[in-house]
Design a protein around this motif. Structure first.
Motif, PDB file in Angstrom:
ATOM      1  N   LEU A 427      57.166  77.037  70.406  1.00 31.64           N
ATOM      2  CA  LEU A 427      56.509  76.034  69.371  1.00 31.64           C
ATOM      3  C   LEU A 427      56.066  74.731  70.019  1.00 31.64           C
ATOM      4  N   LEU A 428      57.095  74.103  70.697  1.00 36.30           N
ATOM      5  CA  LEU A 428      56.808  72.678  71.173  1.00 36.30           C
ATOM      6  C   LEU A 428      55.971  72.565  72.430  1.00 36.30           C
ATOM      7  N   ILE A 429      56.027  73.791  73.426  1.00 39.45           N
ATOM      8  CA  ILE A 429      55.014  74.052  74.454  1.00 39.45           C
ATOM      9  C   ILE A 429      53.623  73.890  74.010  1.00 39.45           C
ATOM     10  N   THR A 430      53.359  74.765  72.674  1.00 34.31           N
ATOM     11  CA  THR A 430      52.244  75.087  72.179  1.00 34.31           C
ATOM     12  C   THR A 430      51.685  73.689  71.672  1.00 34.31           C
ATOM     13  N   VAL A 431      52.714  72.887  70.871  1.00 31.68           N
ATOM     14  CA  VAL A 431      52.287  71.449  70.381  1.00 31.68           C
ATOM     15  C   VAL A 431      51.710  70.667  71.661  1.00 31.68           C
ATOM     16  N   PHE A 432      52.522  70.626  72.901  1.00 33.28           N
ATOM     17  CA  PHE A 432      52.287  69.820  74.007  1.00 33.28           C
ATOM     18  C   PHE A 432      50.861  70.205  74.655  1.00 33.28           C
ATOM     19  N   THR A 433      50.650  71.665  74.738  1.00 36.31           N
ATOM     20  CA  THR A 433      49.276  72.086  75.148  1.00 36.31           C
ATOM     21  C   THR A 433      48.215  71.557  74.231  1.00 36.31           C
ATOM     22  N   THR A 434      48.244  71.422  72.919  1.00 38.46           N
ATOM     23  CA  THR A 434      47.366  71.276  72.149  1.00 38.46           C
ATOM     24  C   THR A 434      46.819  70.072  72.077  1.00 38.46           C
ATOM     25  N   THR A 435      48.036  69.077  71.843  1.00 37.96           N
ATOM     26  CA  THR A 435      47.868  67.736  71.642  1.00 37.96           C
ATOM     27  C   THR A 435      47.587  66.919  73.018  1.00 37.96           C
ATOM     28  N   ALA A 436      47.951  67.405  74.045  1.00 37.60           N
ATOM     29  CA  ALA A 436      47.454  66.995  75.465  1.00 37.60           C
ATOM     30  C   ALA A 436      45.960  67.271  75.440  1.00 37.60           C
ATOM     31  N   GLY A 437      45.546  68.302  75.199  1.00 38.25           N
ATOM     32  CA  GLY A 437      43.972  68.542  75.391  1.00 38.25           C
ATOM     33  C   GLY A 437      43.158  67.742  74.332  1.00 38.25           C
ATOM     34  N   TRP A 438      43.623  67.466  73.181  1.00 34.52           N
ATOM     35  CA  TRP A 438      43.160  66.339  72.242  1.00 34.52           C
ATOM     36  C   TRP A 438      43.109  65.100  73.119  1.00 34.52           C
ATOM     37  N   HIS A 439      44.049  64.505  73.712  1.00 30.76           N
ATOM     38  CA  HIS A 439      44.111  63.291  74.183  1.00 30.76           C
ATOM     39  C   HIS A 439      43.307  63.181  75.275  1.00 30.76           C
ATOM     40  N   LEU A 440      43.161  64.464  76.196  1.00 31.09           N
ATOM     41  CA  LEU A 440      42.285  64.548  77.233  1.00 31.09           C
ATOM     42  C   LEU A 440      40.811  64.339  77.165  1.00 31.09           C
ATOM     43  N   SER A 441      40.504  64.927  75.683  1.00 34.57           N
ATOM     44  CA  SER A 441      39.016  64.758  75.336  1.00 34.57           C
ATOM     45  C   SER A 441      38.670  63.589  74.796  1.00 34.57           C
ATOM     46  N   TRP A 442      39.765  62.565  74.461  1.00 29.85           N
ATOM     47  CA  TRP A 442      39.671  61.226  73.780  1.00 29.85           C
ATOM     48  C   TRP A 442      39.268  60.455  75.000  1.00 29.85           C
ATOM     49  N   LYS A 443      39.913  60.875  76.290  1.00 25.24           N
ATOM     50  CA  LYS A 443      39.688  60.057  77.368  1.00 25.24           C
ATOM     51  C   LYS A 443      38.508  60.109  78.133  1.00 25.24           C
ATOM     52  N   ARG A 444      37.650  61.074  77.655  1.00 22.00           N
ATOM     53  CA  ARG A 444      36.468  61.569  78.243  1.00 22.00           C
ATOM     54  C   ARG A 444      35.573  60.483  78.821  1.00 22.00           C
TER      55      ARG A 444
END
Length: 609
Positions: A427-444
């Motif tokens: 579960l926590l790996i999934t949360v990391f992967t998902t939220t890291a993807g969100w933060h990467l999109s916000w830094k686009r």
């Protein structure tokens, strides 16, 4: 023939078991420490295995995964078999298998064989682990049982905490083979001492008939669920095979519960399935395992992959967790024999949640010792939460299940912890992967603007950021480089994205733990109440034994009513202890147990408040 065999099962008197408690407990802790240590020690060896066997990380990680899966599958079944056929036999057999498996692992010449030998080692560990709580509840006097059960959890915490340190040290001074070689003398010593010191004990209320259907259903459910969780972050949660395994495991698990309520000789006594405190303690253990073990896994990833520490350095950084867990044990040991479990469980869950939230605001890069001092209070809170939480839930569960079925109850609580651990990591790996993807999109936008200044195409820039994030999360080998200029800025942006992903994973784990507080609030049974209920059930069992025909006397007392704690194996060696000593012997032992209980209650009343 079966009735004749049943009559030969005789347990020693409770006084005999209490007199040798430290010998039995010491030998048990040798095996317990090794089995728990080998769950975490291999994490440090994965890079070495990749290099030596010329394999990739997914293949090497199955050295860890197969141990966890096989271990989880066997816990309940072996606990029940130990109750039926002898706990000493199960312990010695399990320790022999574990020791032989360790020797085979050290001699492995190919990654596939190492994975297979780790499965052999896990079979031995799965035979040993259910006996930890069972034998402790059996040999410690009722007024000291909570202290003994709490001590087991501290040993497990120390073993898991020392695993990365010992593994990293052995790899640096020798090789990964020594991770297994050190088990050989300890295993041999444990077998010899158990053979000499341990008496044989049984659940005399259990028949010799094995619930093969129940074992198959539970084994399939646990193995498919654990495999689905392990592979979910490799294949993806939308992978049809992963969805099939997880959904089928739920269906098979429901079938197992249905079968246990209808089987003539069920593997899990129906009284345990209807015992509210026991079920509440196991549910809380699942979530505690998810938050604690999943959190510890991510802590190691932060130190090693995000901050760039070696495995040994990361292990040393995590030592405050084990130290703080050990320091709070005297408090837990005293309270466990006097207070209801919820009084410690709620502060423990809160402390662990506070520690995870504190650590979630860690710096994205390590610039000096000041950065470690920023997160150190979080590690202290985590250590205190784990050091109190696991022992308290162990005591809460075993108090509720105190009776002849000690092995199967111990196997269930161990299985809950294992399933929680697998669930937490996935579960926590999934949360990391998902939220890291969100933060990467916000830094686009900032990445695009800065890349335009340096005339770097967006695909190249974002490809470099994704590669850095893969390194910081452990999905790729971390490059020890010192980039400058634009590359340095890009790498720091990637570190910030990874930090934010880790941070949200820690926060979600904290929310899970806080959500369990209402469940932990149900652990209201005090040790004194558990012993009083057990004495009452022992009295009823003795009355039933007096009225029972002689042919059934060797089989044991009848089942326990729903929701009522069963007969204890220590204070109540009456129905689960002395077994075949006749009605007079049973009544004498009952009177002795009741006298001890009255003396303890009188002492508690006279004790200054």
């Amino acid at each position: 023939m079966s009735a004749k065999k049943a009559k030969t099962r005789v347990n020693p008197p409770a006084e005999t078991l209490h007199a040798i408690k430290w010998k039995v407990f010491g030998v048990m802790m040798i095996a317990w420490f090794m089995s728990m240590l080998d769950m975490s020690i291999m994490n440090t060896a994965l890079p070495e295995l990749q290099h030596d066997f010329e394999t990739n990380l997914p293949n090497a990680s199955w050295v860890v995964n197969v141990y966890n899966i096989v271990f989880a599958v066997l816990l309940v079944a072996t606990g029940r078999l130990a109750d039926q056929f002898g706990r000493k036999k199960m312990f010695i057999g399990g320790l022999l298998v574990f020791t032989v498996g360790s020797g085979l692992c050290a001699a492995a010449w190919e990654i596939g064989w190492l994975i297979g030998f780790r499965a052999v080692q896990a079979i031995g560990a799965g035979m040993i682990a259910p006996l930890g709580f069972a034998m402790t509840a059996l040999v410690f006097p009722p007024q000291q049982r909570g202290k003994g059960l709490a001590m087991i959890a501290v040993v497990a915490l120390v073993a898991n905490g020392l695993g990365p340190v010992i593994g990293g040290g052995l790899i640096e001074i020798a090789s990964w083979h020594w991770i297994f070689i050190v088990n050989l003398p300890l295993g041999a010593l444990g077998v010899v001492l158990a053979w000499r010191w341990w008496p044989e004990t049984y659940d005399l209320s259990a028949t010799r008939r094995i619930d093969w259907v129940g074992m198959a259903l539970l084994g399939l459910a646990v193995s498919m669920f654990t495999y689905g969780l392990v592979e979910a972050n490799v294949r993806g949660w939308n992978d049809p095979q992963i969805l099939f395994f997880i959904q089928l495991s739920v269906v098979v698990g429901i079938g197992f519960v249905f079968w246990q309520n209808r089987a003539k000789d069920p593997m899990v006594p129906p009284a345990l399935l209807r015992n509210r405190q026991f079920l509440s303690a196991n549910l809380a253990m699942v979530i505690l395992g998810a938050g604690a073990v999943g959190g510890l896994f991510l802590l190691a990833q932060v130190f090693v992959n995000l901050w760039g520490f070696s495995q040994l350095e990361a292990g040393l950084c995590l030592l405050p967790i084990g130290v703080c867990g050990g320091l709070v044990w005297p408090l837990v040991g005293r309270a466990a024999d006097n207070a209801p479990a919820y009084r410690l469980a709620i502060p423990a869950l809160s402390s662990l949640a506070i520690g995870l939230i504190w650590f979630s605001f860690m710096p994205s890069t390590y610039e000096g010792v000041g950065d470690y001092l920023i997160v150190l209070p979080g590690l202290v809170f985590i250590g205190m939460g784990i050091g109190v939480g696991f022992p308290t839930l162990n005591v809460g569960a075993m108090n509720a299940a105190m009776g002849p079925n000690l092995g199967v109850a111990s196997g269930i609580i161990n299985t809950s912890r294992q399933l929680g651990s697998a669930l937490g990591v996935a579960l926590l790996i999934t949360v990391f992967t998902t939220t890291a993807g969100w933060h990467l999109s916000w830094k686009r936008d900032p990445i695009h603007d800065n890349s335009f200044v340096y005339a770097v195409p967006d695909p190249v820039a974002f490809g470099a950021v994704r590669a850095d994030i893969a390194e910081f999360s452990g999905a790729a080998k971390r490059k020890e480089t010192a980039p400058v200029g634009y590359d340095r800025w890009l790498r720091r942006e990637a570190a910030g994205v990874a930090r934010d992903g880790f941070g949200w994973a820690f926060r979600i784990a904290a929310l899970l733990l806080l959500a369990m507080i209402p469940v932990a609030r149900k652990l209201t049974l005090t040790p004194a109440e558990a012993r009083a209920n057990a004495a009452r059930m022992a009295q009823q069992a003795s009355a039933g034994a007096a009225a029972a025909p002689p042919a059934g006397a060797g089989v044991g007392a009848p089942g326990v009513a729903a929701g009522v704690p069963a007969i204890p194996a220590g204070a109540g060696a009456v129905a689960a202890g002395a077994g075949n000593g006749g009605v007079e012997g049973r009544i004498a032992e009952l009177e002795s147990a009741l006298r001890g209980l009255r003396a303890e209650l009188s002492e508690r009343q006279e004790r200054p408040r």
